[in-house]
Design a protein around this motif. Sequence first.
Motif, PDB file in Angstrom:
ATOM      1  N   THR A 109       0.878  -1.165   0.000  1.00 33.41           N
ATOM      2  CA  THR A 109       0.000   0.000   0.000  1.00 33.41           C
ATOM      3  C   THR A 109       0.917   1.216   0.000  1.00 33.41           C
ATOM      4  OG1 THR A 109      -1.791   1.126   1.171  1.00 33.41           O
ATOM      5  CG2 THR A 109      -0.178  -0.009   2.534  1.00 33.41           C
ATOM      6  N   GLU A 111       0.566   4.676   1.650  1.00 39.24           N
ATOM      7  CA  GLU A 111       0.360   5.884   2.474  1.00 39.24           C
ATOM      8  C   GLU A 111       1.664   6.642   2.699  1.00 39.24           C
ATOM      9  OE1 GLU A 111      -1.193   3.091   3.024  1.00 39.24           O
ATOM     10  OE2 GLU A 111      -3.309   3.590   3.191  1.00 39.24           O
ATOM     11  N   ARG A 140       1.219  -8.548  -1.319  1.00 33.93           N
ATOM     12  CA  ARG A 140       1.037  -8.914   0.084  1.00 33.93           C
ATOM     13  C   ARG A 140       1.241 -10.427   0.162  1.00 33.93           C
ATOM     14  NH1 ARG A 140      -4.201  -5.107   1.830  1.00 33.93           N
ATOM     15  NH2 ARG A 140      -3.180  -3.163   1.205  1.00 33.93           N
ATOM     16  N   GLU A 142       0.373 -13.075   1.325  1.00 33.76           N
ATOM     17  CA  GLU A 142      -0.729 -13.716   2.062  1.00 33.76           C
ATOM     18  C   GLU A 142      -0.329 -15.106   2.501  1.00 33.76           C
ATOM     19  OE1 GLU A 142      -3.734 -10.624   1.213  1.00 33.76           O
ATOM     20  OE2 GLU A 142      -3.698 -12.315   2.614  1.00 33.76           O
ATOM     21  N   GLY A 152      -5.094 -12.824  -3.998  1.00 34.97           N
ATOM     22  CA  GLY A 152      -3.812 -13.061  -4.656  1.00 34.97           C
ATOM     23  C   GLY A 152      -2.677 -12.555  -3.775  1.00 34.97           C
ATOM     24  N   ASP A 159      -5.564   2.837  -5.355  1.00 32.57           N
ATOM     25  CA  ASP A 159      -5.427   3.384  -4.014  1.00 32.57           C
ATOM     26  C   ASP A 159      -5.320   4.908  -4.124  1.00 32.57           C
ATOM     27  OD1 ASP A 159      -3.022   2.101  -5.158  1.00 32.57           O
ATOM     28  OD2 ASP A 159      -1.903   2.973  -3.485  1.00 32.57           O
ATOM     29  N   GLU A 283     -15.189  -8.434  -0.319  1.00 26.29           N
ATOM     30  CA  GLU A 283     -14.799  -7.029  -0.113  1.00 26.29           C
ATOM     31  C   GLU A 283     -14.116  -6.497  -1.375  1.00 26.29           C
ATOM     32  OE1 GLU A 283     -11.729  -6.422   2.879  1.00 26.29           O
ATOM     33  OE2 GLU A 283     -11.174  -4.632   1.730  1.00 26.29           O
ATOM     34  N   GLN A 286     -12.514  -0.433   0.070  1.00 27.05           N
ATOM     35  CA  GLN A 286     -12.601   0.051   1.445  1.00 27.05           C
ATOM     36  C   GLN A 286     -12.143   1.499   1.480  1.00 27.05           C
ATOM     37  OE1 GLN A 286     -10.855  -2.501   4.450  1.00 27.05           O
ATOM     38  NE2 GLN A 286     -11.646  -1.213   6.110  1.00 27.05           N
TER      39      GLN A 286
END
Length: 439
Positions: A109, A111, A140, A142, A152, A159, A283, A286
């Motif tokens: 991500t 930020e 990621r 996972e 995945g 984003d 999902e 978000q």
Amino acid sequence: MRLSRYFLPVLKENPSEAQIVSHRLMLRAGLIKQSAAGIYSWLPMGFKILRKLENIVHEEQARAGHLAMLMPTIQSADLWHESGRYDAFGDEMLRIKDRGGREMLFTPTAEELITDIFRSHVSSYKDLPLTMYQIQWKFRDEVRPRFGVMRGREFLMKDGYNFDLTKEDALHAYNRHLVSYLRTYERMGLQAIPMRADSGAMGGDDTHEFLVLAETGESEVFYDSAVTDLSFGDREIDYSSVEDCAAVMEEFTTKYARTDETHDEALFNEVPEERRRTARGIEVGQIFYFGTKYSEAMGATVQGPDGKNQPVHMGSHGIGVSRLLGAIIEASHDDKGIIWPEGVTPFHAGIVNLKQGDAEADAACEALYSALTLMGLEPLYDDRNERAGGKFASMDLVGLPWRITVGPRGLKNGVVELTSRRTGESEEMPPEAAVQKLG
Ligand SMILES: Nc1ncnc2c1ncn2[C@@H]1O[C@H](COS(=O)(=O)NC(=O)[C@@H](N)CS)[C@@H](O)[C@H]1O
């Protein structure tokens, strides 16, 4: 496109590793091919659909006044040490050392990076509000990648990050993103319900996830069935109006709808019993408001109207672009295959020639191909020397919304057959009428 010149490795059998229908159909329809656990190659048709989804996301972000940009996938660990998330992110973060032994990472991500860009160039409240976003691959690691693109390890995410002077302004940005997401998902033929969720690794307090109801969804959700009657439609809205966006937020998030992380049994029991639902959801996005969490940690401040420096209020807002292919198939398929909504279909109509090599049938198919192309409707012409049954099965699997069947018998009566993939209904009509109907 002519199928004889395309690359569409359709599989006859169900791949054993696929546990859910969307994973099965994406492999069988030749959309993706796994290269490693949770990592896929996007074959021509799958990539074409992915770009259609990206285009819809770009259009709706532009409508909301958000600026498209692009950040790298490989980042230095320095910024993540500054924000304190380098260790916090844990094993999901793919850490890399470059040839100089420097700590790098494949970003999960962004930020930190976007906040660094902001703090390097913005120092006055006069430059606010500012929202920038990217559509970029994330990684990621996972612990259990599964269900194909649904969970995945390398995946495509939109984003977006907003920078505002006050909490009120940032909450307006939050509501503005909710509006843009409602439009985005509806244009993809999806009902994605905003539900109160947990902020997890991003931090902050206010957050809603957008969930597509599906038995194979990984999220457990609790909601008032009245929320499934809501739709945004093509209403006009002034994205700069705090009231307009707040009104949509109010309309779509007042009724009870929560993921298991925030579920409140007492509150849920206030919903009339006949309207209480428990289900599973996928999902697909978000949105977060996390105030000054990153701006304080990284010194992203602006001089306010009072001349004082203050940390900006931020939020981040994600859409799972690659996950959406799976979500759309979960929501729109039957026992013969995928049924693409018109807004995202890779091609608008399939042309099936029942007798390849028959001069009249070939000519009629070529004429249809040109007429549809001239109208900007992309046909997929199955010009292979295959028997009709095989051609029909492939078209049904691939899931284009319309199929035009051309054969010598029909042409004798001056007609072709137009079939709707969603309803299965067929109608005979002159070729020109079929083109007009699709136009
Ligand atoms: N492993 C994954 N595979 C596919 N899609 C994923 C995966 N993890 C997350 N996503 C998608 O990416 C969306 C945003 O991810 S997130 O963690 O919720 N939010 C963020 O990363 C914020 N930085 C948004 S800018 C999710 O809603 C989901 O649709």
